[in-house]
Design a protein around this motif. Sequence first.
Motif, short mmCIF file in Angstrom:
data_model
loop_
_atom_site.label_atom_id
_atom_site.label_comp_id
_atom_site.label_asym_id
_atom_site.label_seq_id
_atom_site.Cartn_x
_atom_site.Cartn_y
_atom_site.Cartn_z
N VAL A 250 -11.15 -63.64 -26.32
CA VAL A 250 -10.73 -63.43 -24.93
C VAL A 250 -9.97 -64.64 -24.38
CG1 VAL A 250 -11.59 -63.09 -22.57
CG2 VAL A 250 -12.58 -61.77 -24.45
N LEU A 251 -10.41 -65.85 -24.76
CA LEU A 251 -9.88 -67.07 -24.14
C LEU A 251 -9.17 -68.01 -25.10
CD1 LEU A 251 -12.90 -67.91 -21.82
CD2 LEU A 251 -10.68 -67.01 -21.11
N LYS A 259 -10.32 -75.47 -18.22
CA LYS A 259 -9.12 -74.69 -17.96
C LYS A 259 -9.44 -73.25 -17.55
CE LYS A 259 -6.29 -77.25 -21.31
NZ LYS A 259 -5.47 -77.13 -22.55
N VAL A 260 -10.67 -72.82 -17.79
CA VAL A 260 -11.05 -71.43 -17.56
C VAL A 260 -11.32 -71.20 -16.07
CG1 VAL A 260 -12.75 -69.64 -18.09
CG2 VAL A 260 -12.01 -71.22 -19.87
N MET A 262 -12.32 -68.50 -12.66
CA MET A 262 -13.31 -67.47 -12.34
C MET A 262 -12.78 -66.07 -12.59
SD MET A 262 -13.34 -67.60 -8.19
CE MET A 262 -11.83 -67.52 -7.22
N TYR A 263 -11.45 -65.90 -12.61
CA TYR A 263 -10.89 -64.59 -12.91
C TYR A 263 -10.94 -64.29 -14.41
CZ TYR A 263 -8.91 -64.98 -8.19
OH TYR A 263 -8.74 -65.13 -6.85
N GLN A 264 -11.14 -65.33 -15.21
CA GLN A 264 -11.30 -65.17 -16.65
C GLN A 264 -12.77 -65.08 -17.05
OE1 GLN A 264 -8.98 -68.82 -17.34
NE2 GLN A 264 -7.75 -67.62 -18.79
N SER A 265 -13.61 -65.85 -16.37
CA SER A 265 -15.05 -65.92 -16.65
C SER A 265 -15.76 -66.09 -15.31
CB SER A 265 -15.34 -67.10 -17.58
OG SER A 265 -16.72 -67.24 -17.82
N PRO A 266 -16.28 -65.00 -14.73
CA PRO A 266 -16.77 -65.04 -13.35
C PRO A 266 -17.86 -66.07 -13.07
CG PRO A 266 -16.44 -62.78 -14.03
CD PRO A 266 -16.26 -63.63 -15.26
N SER A 267 -18.62 -66.50 -14.08
CA SER A 267 -19.63 -67.53 -13.85
C SER A 267 -19.01 -68.86 -13.44
CB SER A 267 -20.48 -67.73 -15.11
OG SER A 267 -21.40 -66.69 -15.26
N ARG A 268 -17.72 -69.00 -13.60
CA ARG A 268 -17.04 -70.23 -13.18
C ARG A 268 -16.85 -70.28 -11.66
NH1 ARG A 268 -15.09 -73.63 -17.07
NH2 ARG A 268 -15.62 -72.88 -19.16
N ALA A 269 -17.07 -69.17 -10.97
CA ALA A 269 -16.88 -69.15 -9.52
C ALA A 269 -17.92 -70.04 -8.84
CB ALA A 269 -16.99 -67.73 -9.00
N THR A 270 -17.48 -70.86 -7.89
CA THR A 270 -18.40 -71.69 -7.12
C THR A 270 -18.68 -71.08 -5.75
OG1 THR A 270 -16.54 -73.01 -6.31
CG2 THR A 270 -17.67 -73.79 -8.28
N ASP A 271 -17.84 -70.15 -5.31
CA ASP A 271 -18.02 -69.50 -4.01
C ASP A 271 -18.16 -67.99 -4.25
OD1 ASP A 271 -17.98 -68.51 -1.45
OD2 ASP A 271 -15.92 -69.14 -1.00
N LEU A 272 -19.37 -67.49 -4.07
CA LEU A 272 -19.62 -66.06 -4.21
C LEU A 272 -19.94 -65.43 -2.86
CD1 LEU A 272 -21.69 -65.92 -7.54
CD2 LEU A 272 -19.24 -65.62 -7.20
N SER A 273 -19.35 -65.97 -1.82
CA SER A 273 -19.54 -65.42 -0.48
C SER A 273 -18.62 -64.22 -0.26
CB SER A 273 -19.26 -66.48 0.58
OG SER A 273 -17.91 -66.91 0.52
N ASN A 274 -18.99 -63.39 0.71
CA ASN A 274 -18.15 -62.27 1.16
C ASN A 274 -17.77 -61.32 0.03
OD1 ASN A 274 -17.99 -63.27 3.90
ND2 ASN A 274 -16.59 -64.83 3.11
N LEU A 275 -18.69 -61.11 -0.89
CA LEU A 275 -18.47 -60.17 -1.99
C LEU A 275 -19.18 -58.86 -1.72
CD1 LEU A 275 -18.85 -62.48 -5.12
CD2 LEU A 275 -16.75 -61.36 -4.32
N PRO A 276 -18.73 -57.76 -2.33
CA PRO A 276 -19.47 -56.50 -2.20
C PRO A 276 -20.90 -56.69 -2.70
CG PRO A 276 -17.35 -56.15 -3.29
CD PRO A 276 -17.54 -57.63 -3.20
N GLN A 277 -21.83 -56.04 -2.04
CA GLN A 277 -23.22 -56.16 -2.50
C GLN A 277 -23.32 -55.69 -3.95
OE1 GLN A 277 -26.07 -53.26 -0.75
NE2 GLN A 277 -24.31 -52.60 0.47
N ALA A 278 -24.29 -56.26 -4.66
CA ALA A 278 -24.33 -56.06 -6.10
C ALA A 278 -25.68 -55.55 -6.58
CB ALA A 278 -24.00 -57.37 -6.82
N TYR A 279 -25.62 -54.85 -7.70
CA TYR A 279 -26.79 -54.56 -8.53
C TYR A 279 -26.52 -55.25 -9.85
CZ TYR A 279 -30.26 -51.87 -11.23
OH TYR A 279 -31.32 -51.50 -12.02
N ILE A 280 -27.42 -56.15 -10.26
CA ILE A 280 -27.28 -56.85 -11.54
C ILE A 280 -28.56 -56.66 -12.32
CG2 ILE A 280 -27.00 -59.09 -12.66
CD1 ILE A 280 -25.40 -60.02 -10.25
N ASP A 281 -28.43 -56.30 -13.59
CA ASP A 281 -29.61 -56.28 -14.44
C ASP A 281 -29.30 -56.90 -15.79
OD1 ASP A 281 -28.42 -54.34 -16.07
OD2 ASP A 281 -30.01 -52.87 -15.81
N ALA A 282 -30.36 -57.27 -16.49
CA ALA A 282 -30.24 -57.85 -17.83
C ALA A 282 -31.54 -57.61 -18.57
CB ALA A 282 -29.93 -59.34 -17.75
#
Length: 356
Positions: A250-251, A259-260, A262-282
């Motif tokens: 992928v990279l 160089k990566v 957040m649009y390539q690897s979302p865990s790189r995002a430092t600001d996760l404000s104002n996002l649609p509410q989420a359901y996350i499972d693992a």
Amino acid sequence: MSTNSTPYPHSYSQAAKLDSRITVPRPVIDPVLAPIVDAFPLPEELDVGFLRGLSAGGGDDAFVTNADTVLKANPHLTHKEHSIVGPDGNTVMVSVFAPRVVTSALPALYHIHGGGMISGDRFSAIPPLLDLLEGVACIVVSVEYRLAPETRAPGPAEDCYAGLIWTSANASSLGIDPAEIVVCAVSGGAPLAAAACLMARDRKLPTVPIRAQMLLSPMLDDRCESVSDKQFEYGVPWNGVTNRGAWNHVLGDDRGTDKVTMYQSPSRATDLSNLPQAYIDAAECEVFRDPAVMYAMNMWRCASTCELHVWPGAVHLFDAVDNPNIPLVGAAISAKRNWLKRMMTPQGRPSVTLKS
């Protein structure tokens, strides 16, 4: 692109005892799941050709999924195919599955298929998705994005974002309520879903905000350095070796570097404000566990809303098919169904099922 298609030599449920390379303590795979998990040993190292063949049905027509097979199993649905212009002048194909009888604008589930961003297509996960949507009146929009390594990130995410913009802009003609679009993805589709939601926030398009995002066993972090990455380096389906191999496709050489984006690897995002509410499972016993938990924690830190589930003793995609004999699988599927119903069944709307 091919490496080694030899299946893992040990039973996954006993790998911690049998594989001498496993030295880090880790949670134990649920014994009830063991017979299912052990029945399908996969190659440890990534083989793109093998994975693409598996996603296409493995050469067995009984496992092939396309528009015809979906409609045959769900005759109450219609299917329309749309061709839109992608971010690089490329063609992005979108499939729309809708009930034959629609009397008012419906919510939409915008689906991004899994496959490690290197395999799969817009039809491959539609049957289990329709099972999850039982009792929910909605329209399913499924996007076909370019795959790595032929197209490196963020190209696939940009394709998915283009399809999302198109869906919102054409909501009226599609019979969709633009305020009720839920983005949903599993595994390798989840980073693309998360990236598309980040793009929508940052670029302020669609103008009508996305309702919610569902990230299932999400492949969010290219660095592959978390505790769960180290615990499950070996001896589970989609292990650390496999995961790094996929991210390398992928990279390329940028994987794990600064160089990566957040649009390539979302865990790189430092600001996760104002996002649609989420359901996350693992699953508890998978490499994606800790990056998924951290993404949820960072959403909360930034005042975004997230429902998080970690399924004990489970492995990657353990709940891909409902199994009434395994309570944990039923619990995971019920949680997803309940969340989807809350997001996509406004009060006063009659229930029209997508599953006959």
